[in-house]
Design a protein around this motif. Structure first.
Motif, PDB file in Angstrom:
ATOM      1  N   UNK A  78      40.016  39.464  47.325  1.00 10.47           N
ATOM      2  CA  UNK A  78      40.242  39.848  45.931  1.00 10.47           C
ATOM      3  C   UNK A  78      40.113  41.366  45.749  1.00 10.47           C
ATOM      4  N   UNK A  79      39.247  41.992  46.539  1.00 13.55           N
ATOM      5  CA  UNK A  79      39.028  43.432  46.416  1.00 13.55           C
ATOM      6  C   UNK A  79      40.236  44.264  46.783  1.00 13.55           C
ATOM      7  N   UNK A  80      41.075  43.743  47.660  1.00 15.81           N
ATOM      8  CA  UNK A  80      42.280  44.486  48.031  1.00 15.81           C
ATOM      9  C   UNK A  80      43.475  44.070  47.198  1.00 15.81           C
ATOM     10  N   UNK A  81      43.249  43.195  46.219  1.00 16.36           N
ATOM     11  CA  UNK A  81      44.295  42.857  45.269  1.00 16.36           C
ATOM     12  C   UNK A  81      45.034  41.572  45.531  1.00 16.36           C
ATOM     13  N   UNK A  82      44.779  40.883  46.653  1.00 15.45           N
ATOM     14  CA  UNK A  82      45.498  39.657  46.950  1.00 15.45           C
ATOM     15  C   UNK A  82      45.097  38.514  46.026  1.00 15.45           C
ATOM     16  N   UNK A  83      43.875  38.574  45.471  1.00 15.40           N
ATOM     17  CA  UNK A  83      43.419  37.504  44.589  1.00 15.40           C
ATOM     18  C   UNK A  83      43.586  37.825  43.119  1.00 15.40           C
ATOM     19  N   UNK A  84      44.201  38.963  42.827  1.00 14.90           N
ATOM     20  CA  UNK A  84      44.355  39.383  41.431  1.00 14.90           C
ATOM     21  C   UNK A  84      45.401  38.531  40.724  1.00 14.90           C
ATOM     22  N   UNK A  85      45.207  38.357  39.445  1.00 15.21           N
ATOM     23  CA  UNK A  85      46.182  37.616  38.624  1.00 15.21           C
ATOM     24  C   UNK A  85      47.456  38.443  38.493  1.00 15.21           C
ATOM     25  N   UNK A  86      48.611  37.800  38.445  1.00 17.38           N
ATOM     26  CA  UNK A  86      49.862  38.534  38.225  1.00 17.38           C
ATOM     27  C   UNK A  86      49.794  39.320  36.918  1.00 17.38           C
ATOM     28  N   UNK A  87      50.182  40.570  36.969  1.00 18.03           N
ATOM     29  CA  UNK A  87      50.187  41.394  35.768  1.00 18.03           C
ATOM     30  C   UNK A  87      48.863  42.094  35.518  1.00 18.03           C
ATOM     31  N   UNK A  88      47.793  41.722  36.263  1.00 21.45           N
ATOM     32  CA  UNK A  88      46.493  42.349  36.057  1.00 21.45           C
ATOM     33  C   UNK A  88      46.430  43.642  36.874  1.00 21.45           C
TER      34      UNK A  88
END
Length: 154
Positions: free
Chosen positions: A140-150
């Motif tokens: 999640x820290x590298x952005x793979x777990x982030x919500x779309x648009x977040x």
């Protein structure tokens, strides 16, 4: 600086756990007498447990600040997924090492309701759960777990 720490520490932390579990512990049992290897691996896991508590607390401060800012901006909750994952790692560390270690010592002495092997299995399950949560934090820290648009980071 805080954002970099929040992104870097979970990856380093998961690497430490993987090295201890995948390299150091098996190597110790491969080259040393079983009692000596057990003592050495116990020493590794004691340091890993304290390291896990310290790193989790540092990351909790960073995540709490980030989650609070996001909540105040109306972009999330003050109780983020990352905070829940970190609280899970603290629980697994406390229960899996600090809670079970005294029971394992007693089991080796023939005391207690559970055998050393059973307690070792429970401890291993806590360790694996903690490792999975830390890998999820790193992911999640590298952005793979982030919500779309977040926003993926600052």
């Amino acid at each position: 600086m805080l954002e970099r720490m929040r992104r870097l520490l979970p990856g380093v932390w998961s690497g430490v756990l993987l090295c201890i579990a995948g390299i150091a512990a098996p190597a110790a049992f491969a080259v040393l007498e079983r009692p000596v290897a057990g003592q050495l691996v116990g020493w590794f896991f004691q340091r890993e447990a304290w390291l896990s508590v310290v790193v989790a607390v540092l990351l909790l401060f960073a995540e709490r600040s980030r989650a609070r800012s996001a909540a105040m901006a109306g972009k999330g909750s003050a109780l983020s997924t990352e905070i829940l994952l970190l609280l899970g790692t603290v629980f697994c560390t406390v229960a899996g090492y600090f809670g079970l270690q005294p029971m394992m010592v007693a089991a080796r002495a023939g005391q207690g309701a559970l055998s050393f092997g059973q307690l070792h299995g429970i401890s291993l399950a806590f360790f694996l759960a903690k490792l999975l949560m830390i890998v999820a934090l790193a992911w999640r820290g590298v952005g793979f777990g982030a919500r779309p648009g977040a926003a993926s980071g600052q």
